[in-house]
Motif scaffolding. Structure first.
Motif, PDB file in Angstrom:
ATOM      1  N   THR A  27       0.835  -1.291   0.058  1.00 58.91           N
ATOM      2  CA  THR A  27       0.137  -0.027   0.081  1.00 58.91           C
ATOM      3  C   THR A  27       0.780   1.335   0.084  1.00 58.91           C
ATOM      4  OG1 THR A  27      -0.186  -0.116   2.294  1.00 58.91           O
ATOM      5  CG2 THR A  27      -1.693  -1.223   1.182  1.00 58.91           C
ATOM      6  N   ASP A  28       0.265   2.418  -0.250  1.00 59.74           N
ATOM      7  CA  ASP A  28       1.093   3.813  -0.361  1.00 59.74           C
ATOM      8  C   ASP A  28       1.456   3.960   1.128  1.00 59.74           C
ATOM      9  OD1 ASP A  28       0.339   3.893  -2.977  1.00 59.74           O
ATOM     10  OD2 ASP A  28      -1.351   5.403  -2.552  1.00 59.74           O
ATOM     11  N   ALA A  29       0.985   3.582   2.135  1.00 55.52           N
ATOM     12  CA  ALA A  29       1.412   3.725   3.525  1.00 55.52           C
ATOM     13  C   ALA A  29       2.649   2.976   3.749  1.00 55.52           C
ATOM     14  CB  ALA A  29       0.212   3.427   4.640  1.00 55.52           C
ATOM     15  N   GLY A  30       2.563   1.612   3.205  1.00 58.75           N
ATOM     16  CA  GLY A  30       3.865   0.763   3.617  1.00 58.75           C
ATOM     17  C   GLY A  30       5.028   1.298   2.672  1.00 58.75           C
ATOM     18  N   THR A  31       4.871   1.914   1.588  1.00 58.62           N
ATOM     19  CA  THR A  31       5.822   2.403   0.588  1.00 58.62           C
ATOM     20  C   THR A  31       6.402   3.500   1.324  1.00 58.62           C
ATOM     21  OG1 THR A  31       4.752   1.549  -1.444  1.00 58.62           O
ATOM     22  CG2 THR A  31       6.531   3.360  -1.630  1.00 58.62           C
ATOM     23  N   LYS A  32       5.518   4.403   1.933  1.00 59.61           N
ATOM     24  CA  LYS A  32       5.985   5.559   2.707  1.00 59.61           C
ATOM     25  C   LYS A  32       6.987   5.229   3.482  1.00 59.61           C
ATOM     26  CE  LYS A  32       4.350  10.094   4.255  1.00 59.61           C
ATOM     27  NZ  LYS A  32       3.294  10.902   4.736  1.00 59.61           N
ATOM     28  N   THR A  33       6.408   4.435   4.514  1.00 54.90           N
ATOM     29  CA  THR A  33       7.117   3.955   5.764  1.00 54.90           C
ATOM     30  C   THR A  33       8.329   3.427   5.280  1.00 54.90           C
ATOM     31  OG1 THR A  33       5.244   3.646   7.048  1.00 54.90           O
ATOM     32  CG2 THR A  33       7.095   2.336   7.719  1.00 54.90           C
ATOM     33  N   ALA A  34       8.655   2.355   4.148  1.00 56.43           N
ATOM     34  CA  ALA A  34       9.758   2.041   3.667  1.00 56.43           C
ATOM     35  C   ALA A  34      10.858   3.076   3.087  1.00 56.43           C
ATOM     36  CB  ALA A  34       9.396   0.908   2.724  1.00 56.43           C
ATOM     37  N   ALA A  62       6.533   0.814  -6.572  1.00 55.72           N
ATOM     38  CA  ALA A  62       5.661   1.978  -6.752  1.00 55.72           C
ATOM     39  C   ALA A  62       6.655   3.124  -6.080  1.00 55.72           C
ATOM     40  CB  ALA A  62       4.520   1.841  -6.122  1.00 55.72           C
ATOM     41  N   GLY A  63       7.689   2.843  -5.342  1.00 56.20           N
ATOM     42  CA  GLY A  63       8.381   3.708  -4.677  1.00 56.20           C
ATOM     43  C   GLY A  63       9.326   4.651  -5.314  1.00 56.20           C
ATOM     44  N   LYS A  64       9.697   5.866  -5.086  1.00 60.95           N
ATOM     45  CA  LYS A  64      10.523   6.975  -5.791  1.00 60.95           C
ATOM     46  C   LYS A  64      11.459   7.397  -4.502  1.00 60.95           C
ATOM     47  CE  LYS A  64       7.338   7.551  -9.481  1.00 60.95           C
ATOM     48  NZ  LYS A  64       8.324   6.985 -10.492  1.00 60.95           N
ATOM     49  N   LEU A  65      12.711   7.141  -4.771  1.00 65.30           N
ATOM     50  CA  LEU A  65      13.564   7.700  -3.487  1.00 65.30           C
ATOM     51  C   LEU A  65      13.689   9.265  -3.840  1.00 65.30           C
ATOM     52  CD1 LEU A  65      15.773   6.730  -1.429  1.00 65.30           C
ATOM     53  CD2 LEU A  65      17.418   7.092  -3.412  1.00 65.30           C
ATOM     54  N   LYS A  66      13.333   9.802  -4.748  1.00 62.84           N
ATOM     55  CA  LYS A  66      13.569  11.396  -4.976  1.00 62.84           C
ATOM     56  C   LYS A  66      12.462  12.128  -4.218  1.00 62.84           C
ATOM     57  CE  LYS A  66      14.644  13.615  -8.651  1.00 62.84           C
ATOM     58  NZ  LYS A  66      15.953  14.011  -8.316  1.00 62.84           N
ATOM     59  N   SER A  67      11.435  11.068  -3.869  1.00 64.52           N
ATOM     60  CA  SER A  67      10.343  11.944  -3.198  1.00 64.52           C
ATOM     61  C   SER A  67      10.852  11.971  -1.711  1.00 64.52           C
ATOM     62  CB  SER A  67       9.019  10.814  -2.960  1.00 64.52           C
ATOM     63  OG  SER A  67       9.465   9.685  -2.366  1.00 64.52           O
ATOM     64  N   VAL A  68      11.893  11.540  -0.969  1.00 66.82           N
ATOM     65  CA  VAL A  68      12.539  11.688   0.234  1.00 66.82           C
ATOM     66  C   VAL A  68      14.089  12.270   0.017  1.00 66.82           C
ATOM     67  CG1 VAL A  68      10.921  10.140   1.512  1.00 66.82           C
ATOM     68  CG2 VAL A  68      13.022   9.363   0.546  1.00 66.82           C
ATOM     69  N   LEU A  69      14.597  11.812  -0.961  1.00 62.92           N
ATOM     70  CA  LEU A  69      15.796  12.706  -1.285  1.00 62.92           C
ATOM     71  C   LEU A  69      16.000  13.127  -2.338  1.00 62.92           C
ATOM     72  CD1 LEU A  69      17.780   9.533   0.178  1.00 62.92           C
ATOM     73  CD2 LEU A  69      17.851  11.727   1.122  1.00 62.92           C
ATOM     74  N   PRO A  70      15.574  14.328  -2.539  1.00 64.30           N
ATOM     75  CA  PRO A  70      15.387  14.987  -4.058  1.00 64.30           C
ATOM     76  C   PRO A  70      16.529  15.198  -4.559  1.00 64.30           C
ATOM     77  CG  PRO A  70      14.910  16.637  -2.364  1.00 64.30           C
ATOM     78  CD  PRO A  70      14.949  15.321  -1.541  1.00 64.30           C
ATOM     79  N   HIS A  71      17.876  15.285  -3.838  1.00 64.38           N
ATOM     80  CA  HIS A  71      19.063  15.851  -4.431  1.00 64.38           C
ATOM     81  C   HIS A  71      19.734  14.452  -5.062  1.00 64.38           C
ATOM     82  CE1 HIS A  71      20.156  14.193  -0.460  1.00 64.38           C
ATOM     83  NE2 HIS A  71      21.459  13.834  -0.846  1.00 64.38           N
ATOM     84  N   PHE A  72      19.084  13.041  -5.149  1.00 62.35           N
ATOM     85  CA  PHE A  72      19.648  12.207  -5.715  1.00 62.35           C
ATOM     86  C   PHE A  72      19.220  12.258  -7.148  1.00 62.35           C
ATOM     87  CE2 PHE A  72      20.918  10.737  -1.709  1.00 62.35           C
ATOM     88  CZ  PHE A  72      21.748   9.579  -1.963  1.00 62.35           C
TER      89      PHE A  72
END
Length: 271
Positions: A27-34, A62-72
């Motif tokens: 789920t979106d919540a699980g992806t956000k937690t991860a 479905a995860g995108k690392l740039k959503s939490v680390l935008p400088h990557f």
């Protein structure tokens, strides 16, 4: 996550960190937690090793690392499963790799990815800069003091028609005295050169290189040169840190902003 220090590594990197990631379909919540957990783990290493290069690769679904680390930067642009790009490769530098799709391994339904190194070292990105600087010394300071002490400053005031002409004549005379007394040297700086590198460090580096050639016949001299270089580097770093921190104690906003950009490695917005 593993840390490695290859035998050959560009000078701008102190080490390399490789992060292998698998985010299962959830789920979106699980992806956000991860992603938040991944953010905490990567940020911890970035703070502890600010000059290290980080590579984050794996199946993100479905995860995108740039959503939490935008400088990557994400380097995989091609589809890896059907028409979707589920496998990602992130790094802290633009144009690090060129990703090409390849056939899957065995019966996997995911394409394999060939990564072609595309990163160009800072040393090769731009030509070194050559500039002229004044080489100040105690002897030059003493000569300038004698020059200024023997100058008839009243002469400039009497021969000037106004404050602007008076200021121009005095500053011009001071500049001429500095040009005549303080020697000018030409230095070459490279883009991968650390900002705390000084002439003393270069001198110690030459001394260590000379002692290294004679290390078999005189190992004590080589050991002393290594210790001397380490002490000089430590002192230069301390002086540079004091210089950057001093920007916050004054009233010069421009200097303060330069200090912030140096500490945060801020490059500005690119269009």
């Amino acid at each position: 996550m593993i840390s490695c220090r290859p035998h050959y590594l560009p000078r701008e990197f102190s080490s390399r960190f490789f992060v292998a990631v698998y985010l299962p379909p959830q789920t979106d919540a699980g992806t956000k937690t991860a992603l938040n957990e991944l953010y905490m783990a990567i940020s911890k290493q970035e703070n502890a090793h600010p000059e290290a290069a980080l590579l984050v690769a794996g199946d993100f679904n479905a995860g995108k690392l740039k959503s939490v680390l935008p400088h990557f930067y994400q380097h995989v642009k091609c589809a890896t499963r059907g028409k979707k790009t589920l496998e990602h490769l992130y790094s802290t530098h633009r144009d690090t790799y060129k990703a090409l799709p390849r056939p899957p391994f065995g019966k996997s339904d995911h394409h394999s990815i060939l990564l072609i190194p595309a990163y160009k070292q800072k040393l090769k990105q731009e030509a070194p800069m050559t500039r002229s600087i004044k080489k100040w010394s105690d002897e030059a300071d003493a000569k300038l003091q004698d020059c200024f002490a023997s100058t008839d400053w009243k002469m400039f005031r009497d021969s000037s028609d106004g404050i602007e002409e008076y200021t121009t004549s005095v500053t011009g005379f001071i500049k001429k005295c500095i040009d005549d007394v303080v020697p000018t040297v030409t230095v070459r700086t490279y883009h991968n050169q650390k900002p705390w590198i000084t002439g003393n460090i270069r001198t110690e580096l030459k001394g260590r290189a000379a002692a290294f050639k004679e290390r078999d016949s005189n190992p004590d001299a080589y050991q002393k040169s290594r210790y001397a270089l380490g002490r000089t580097i430590k002192q230069a770093k301390s002086q540079y840190r004091t210089k950057i921190e001093s920007y916050y104690t004054g009233s010069d906003a421009r200097r303060m902003w330069q200090g912030l950009k140096t500490i945060t490695d801020y490059k500005g917005m690119t269009m």
